[in-house]
Design an enzyme around this catalytic site. Structure first.
Site, PDB file in Angstrom:
ATOM      1  CE1 TYR A  22      51.656   9.957  78.512  1.00 55.92           C
ATOM      2  CE2 TYR A  22      49.412  10.583  79.030  1.00 55.92           C
ATOM      3  CZ  TYR A  22      50.479  10.575  78.159  1.00 55.92           C
ATOM      4  OH  TYR A  22      50.372  11.184  76.934  1.00 55.92           O
ATOM      5  NE  ARG A  65      41.553  11.480  82.528  1.00 52.15           N
ATOM      6  CZ  ARG A  65      40.360  10.893  82.550  1.00 52.15           C
ATOM      7  NH1 ARG A  65      39.997  10.147  83.583  1.00 52.15           N
ATOM      8  NH2 ARG A  65      39.510  11.037  81.565  1.00 52.15           N
ATOM      9  CG  HIS A  78      36.358  18.657  83.199  1.00 58.35           C
ATOM     10  ND1 HIS A  78      36.025  17.564  82.444  1.00 58.35           N
ATOM     11  CD2 HIS A  78      37.628  18.977  82.833  1.00 58.35           C
ATOM     12  CE1 HIS A  78      37.023  17.235  81.656  1.00 58.35           C
ATOM     13  NE2 HIS A  78      38.009  18.081  81.863  1.00 58.35           N
ATOM     14  NE  ARG A  85      46.683  14.267  76.889  1.00 62.76           N
ATOM     15  CZ  ARG A  85      45.518  14.655  77.390  1.00 62.76           C
ATOM     16  NH1 ARG A  85      45.370  15.859  77.877  1.00 62.76           N
ATOM     17  NH2 ARG A  85      44.492  13.823  77.394  1.00 62.76           N
ATOM     18  CG  ASP A 119      41.257  20.401  82.016  1.00 63.71           C
ATOM     19  OD1 ASP A 119      40.315  19.994  81.314  1.00 63.71           O
ATOM     20  OD2 ASP A 119      41.890  19.671  82.789  1.00 63.71           O
ATOM     21  CE  LYS A 124      41.635  16.127  83.506  1.00 63.17           C
ATOM     22  NZ  LYS A 124      40.719  17.197  83.036  1.00 63.17           N
ATOM     23  CB  CYS A 182      33.847  18.808  72.794  1.00 70.72           C
ATOM     24  SG  CYS A 182      32.635  17.478  72.924  1.00 70.72           S
ATOM     25  CB  SER A 238      37.458  13.884  76.323  1.00 76.34           C
ATOM     26  OG  SER A 238      36.751  12.705  76.077  1.00 76.34           O
TER      27      SER A 238
HETATM   28  O1  TSX Z   1      37.666  22.376  68.491  1.00 75.56           O
HETATM   29  C1  TSX Z   1      36.757  22.343  67.682  1.00 75.56           C
HETATM   30  N1  TSX Z   1      35.822  23.362  67.694  1.00 75.56           N
HETATM   31  C2  TSX Z   1      35.872  24.430  68.714  1.00 75.56           C
HETATM   32  C3  TSX Z   1      36.789  25.485  68.315  1.00 75.56           C
HETATM   33  C4  TSX Z   1      36.842  26.675  68.899  1.00 75.56           C
HETATM   34  N2  TSX Z   1      36.665  21.292  66.793  1.00 75.56           N
HETATM   35  C5  TSX Z   1      37.612  20.165  66.845  1.00 75.56           C
HETATM   36  C6  TSX Z   1      37.071  19.085  67.759  1.00 75.56           C
HETATM   37  C7  TSX Z   1      38.054  17.996  68.017  1.00 75.56           C
HETATM   38  C8  TSX Z   1      39.028  18.338  69.090  1.00 75.56           C
HETATM   39  C9  TSX Z   1      35.665  21.291  65.870  1.00 75.56           C
HETATM   40  N3  TSX Z   1      35.363  20.402  64.913  1.00 75.56           N
HETATM   41  C10 TSX Z   1      34.725  22.318  65.829  1.00 75.56           C
HETATM   42  C11 TSX Z   1      34.811  23.395  66.759  1.00 75.56           C
HETATM   43  O2  TSX Z   1      33.992  24.312  66.739  1.00 75.56           O
HETATM   44  N4  TSX Z   1      33.834  22.024  64.839  1.00 75.56           N
HETATM   45  C12 TSX Z   1      34.246  20.850  64.301  1.00 75.56           C
HETATM   46  C13 TSX Z   1      33.567  20.138  63.189  1.00 75.56           C
HETATM   47  C14 TSX Z   1      34.080  20.654  61.864  1.00 75.56           C
HETATM   48  C15 TSX Z   1      35.226  20.126  61.322  1.00 75.56           C
HETATM   49  C16 TSX Z   1      35.691  20.619  60.098  1.00 75.56           C
HETATM   50  C17 TSX Z   1      34.990  21.626  59.442  1.00 75.56           C
HETATM   51  C18 TSX Z   1      33.864  22.146  60.007  1.00 75.56           C
HETATM   52  C19 TSX Z   1      33.400  21.668  61.219  1.00 75.56           C
HETATM   53  N5  TSX Z   1      35.356  22.155  58.209  1.00 75.56           N
HETATM   54  C20 TSX Z   1      36.248  21.692  57.306  1.00 75.56           C
HETATM   55  O3  TSX Z   1      36.822  20.657  57.532  1.00 75.56           O
HETATM   56  C21 TSX Z   1      36.468  22.497  56.116  1.00 75.56           C
HETATM   57 MN    MN Z   2      40.019  17.825  81.062  1.00 73.24          MN
END
Ligand code: TSX
Ligand code: MN
Length: 606
Positions: free
Chosen positions: A215, A73, A244, A387, A291, A224, A268, A266
């Site tokens: 895109y 975007r 959102h 994607r 989304d 969006k 998360c 984004s």
């Molecule tokens: O999506 C994530 N969630 C929600 C899942 C239902 N991610 C990925 C975010 C980037 C898109 C996460 N990353 C989450 C999470 O709850 N927590 C984390 C942070 C994290 C990353 C790795 C580990 C623990 C926490 N553990 C190891 O690497 C072993």
């Molecule tokens: Mn979105």
């Protein structure tokens, strides 16, 4: 179907005017059939824009590589055109609508020469649902037609609901690359240079004009542009919510179900949360949407949500069998991949797919690529924003209610972000207005990928709507305040702030996240029934130390750390909101939010 056969007079006239302006070689009204989909795929194969993937491993899947300049975007080229600049607000790019239409009409003039114009009637939401809205997109991109087939309900059935005088949002789209006589795309993704790209919204006349990009969010105008930017304005005017947010269904071991929605900035893991596989025995999580949520009040005073989309347009890198098995299953067939890497045996690969690259690949630029794990400088094989476009109905966790035209009753709203410090694992708002405050201060740690602000700082993205609100963000906050003021609060969703991303002093994540988040969802579920052990604190209602059973690897002191009230940290948070965040919205910041800020500060000092 021919344009002359269109029964909706306004639609017919609008298409005829577009044809006169853009002068395509041919015009087709899309019927939404499988045959049409297959024909569009074939056009892309013939133009050298698509690669058929391994039919054994990825049946019905295709890979596209976009132009390197057309990969995401373009917020700097996204416009809200309203008569008054104040209606777009300080966080949107404003242009005068007459001036913008003049500029863009000049670009659209002749822009479809040598191409076919496709007219795509689409429904955001189940066809005929009282919460759904209809749009009609014209486009010169068969890639867009294919993606719209997956992401929305398209074709004749939508025209049937539209009838001869139904409401629709007109959506212009052209990639901005007319073809000369005999000229072909010949493997080159068509688009216009950045300074000619426009993603324009006219909230007052409910129109979308997009030019120059093929895109994702720039080109699939139902998502969006319509379902968030235009719908947010319709929702304000009509008293509902266009958000959102993911939508998920939680079922407890007793077989009782609730629906919750969640807004996250984004990166998360919103799609991962929407498809989470619980580690808590006996609990079930199912997906309604990943989304966008459109929510209207039912006769019983509760909010009912639909997912306006029919597919998932998800980021590929980082998606694997550990982070999101349900997404991996969804995209094994009938999926369009864009800008991922290609293996020798016509499979796909991306960074974070869960295994090393199998031999020499073709990277997203179309060049040979061999993984060099010793080289930290190596450019990724898949674009970081590459994607998948996959049909929602293929998701193993899809809830049976996902297409219910009446929507699903919402019990809770979640807000969250990546917050390494201060913000606890979960915190329930004491009241509607406290929850609106929580939504208004949503923010996420800036990761190294974003180059504009220095990593480690918090970028605020209220309600995760900053790039997607079609009007003044201060007025948007007020709309949320008004929803609470004009409805029975006991029937409104309970509001929670969650944070899966707390880090210890060594920078290591404390909470394991992913499936273990089901422990937090279970507490939220119980809180909606007034159960779940809790303690009232200055910042909100927190779980008692023993309310959430600790997952393996989380010590008692870890748990205490992510559930404690960090008084000094919160004082700094409040000060930052007061000095740097709320002033951005000027005089349109609802006084109710300032009052809430004062109240929390007073409790912290108390
Ligand atoms: O999506 C994530 N969630 C929600 C899942 C239902 N991610 C990925 C975010 C980037 C898109 C996460 N990353 C989450 C999470 O709850 N927590 C984390 C942070 C994290 C990353 C790795 C580990 C623990 C926490 N553990 C190891 O690497 C072993
Ligand atoms: Mn979105």
């Amino acid at each position: 179907m021919q344009v002359s056969e269109l029964k909706h007079a306004k639609l017919k006239t609008w298409v005829e005017e577009a044809v006169a302006l853009m002068t395509p070689d041919a015009v087709e009204v899309c019927d939404g059939s499988k045959a049409e989909y297959d024909r569009m795929i074939q056009l892309n194969l013939d133009a050298g824009l698509a690669t058929k993937l391994n039919e054994e491993k990825l049946p019905g899947c295709y890979l596209f590589r976009s132009d390197p300049s057309d990969v995401a975007r373009v917020e700097a080229r996204t416009y809200i055109a309203a008569k008054s600049k104040d209606d777009a607000g300080p966080t949107n790019n404003w242009v005068d609508p007459a001036e913008l239409k003049k500029t863009m009409s000049d670009l659209y003039r002749g822009s479809m020469k040598g191409r076919t114009m496709y007219v795509i009637p689409f429904s955001m939401g189940p066809v005929g649902s009282g919460i759904a809205k209809i749009g009609v997109q014209i486009t010169d991109s068969p890639y867009v037609v294919i993606n719209m087939h997956i992401m929305a309900r398209v074709g004749t059935k939508v025209l049937d609901v539209l009838g001869s005088d139904g409401f629709f949002v007109p959506c212009y789209h052209s990639v901005g690359k007319p073809l000369g006589p005999g000229e072909k795309d010949n493997g080159k993704w068509p688009c216009a240079p950045l300074d000619k790209k426009y993603i324009s919204h006219f909230p007052e006349s409910r129109e979308i004009w997009s030019y120059g990009s093929g895109y994702g969010g720039n080109a699939l105008l139902g998502k969006k542009c319509l379902a968030l930017r235009i719908a947010s304005v319709l929702a304000r005017d009509e008293g509902w919510l266009a958000e959102h947010m993911l939508i998920l269904k939680i079922t407890n071991p007793q077989g009782e179900s609730k629906f919750v929605t969640g807004a996250f900035p984004s990166a998360c893991g919103k799609t991962n949360l929407a498809m989470l596989i619980p580690t808590l025995p006996g609990w079930k999580v199912e997906t309604v949407g990943d989304d966008i949520a459109w929510m209207k009040f039912g006769k019983d005073g509760r909010l009912y949500a639909i997912n306006p989309e029919a597919g998932f347009f998800g980021v590929a890198p980082g998606t694997n069998n550990e982070s999101n098995r349900n997404a991996m299953e969804t995209i094994k067939s009938n999926t369009i991949y864009t800008n991922v890497a290609l293996t020798k045996d016509k499979n796909v690969w991306w960074e974070g797919i869960g295994y090393d690259a199998p031999g020499e690949l073709i990277d997203w630029n179309g060049n040979p690529w061999v993984q060099d794990k010793g080289n930290k400088e190596q450019k990724p094989a898949a674009h970081p924003n590459s994607r998948f476009t996959g049909p929602a109905k293929q998701c193993p966790a899809i809830a049976k209610e996902w297409q219910d035209p009446a929507g699903v009753p919402i019990s809770a709203f979640l807000f969250g972000g990546r917050r390494p410090k201060t913000i606890p694992l979960v915190n329930q708002a004491k009241s509607w207005i406290h929850g609106v405050f929580m939504g208004s201060i949503v923010g996420s740690e800036v990761t190294a990928a974003a180059l504009d602000v220095k990593a480690g700082t918090i970028r605020r993205d209220p309600f995760a709507m900053l790039p997607f609100c079609g009007y003044h963000m201060g007025d948007y906050f007020k709309h949320w305040v008004n929803i609470g003021a004009t409805h029975d609060e006991s029937k409104l969703p309970k509001i929670f702030f969650v944070n899966w991303f707390r880090k210890d002093d060594a920078g290591k994540f404390i909470w394991p996240g992913y499936g273990e988040n089901s422990r937090v969802l279970a507490w939220i579920f119980d809180r909606c029934d007034g159960k779940g052990k809790s303690v009232d604190t200055p910042i909100g209602i927190l779980p008692t130390p023993d309310a959430i059973e600790r997952p393996a690897g989380v010590s008692e002191s870890d748990m205490a750390e992510i559930l404690k009230v960090d008084i000094e940290g919160w004082k700094a948070e409040i000060a930052d909101v007061r000095a740097n965040h709320y002033p951005k919205f000027g005089g349109k910041l609802p006084q109710e939010l300032n009052a809430e800020l004062d109240a929390i500060e007073k409790r912290l000092n108390g």
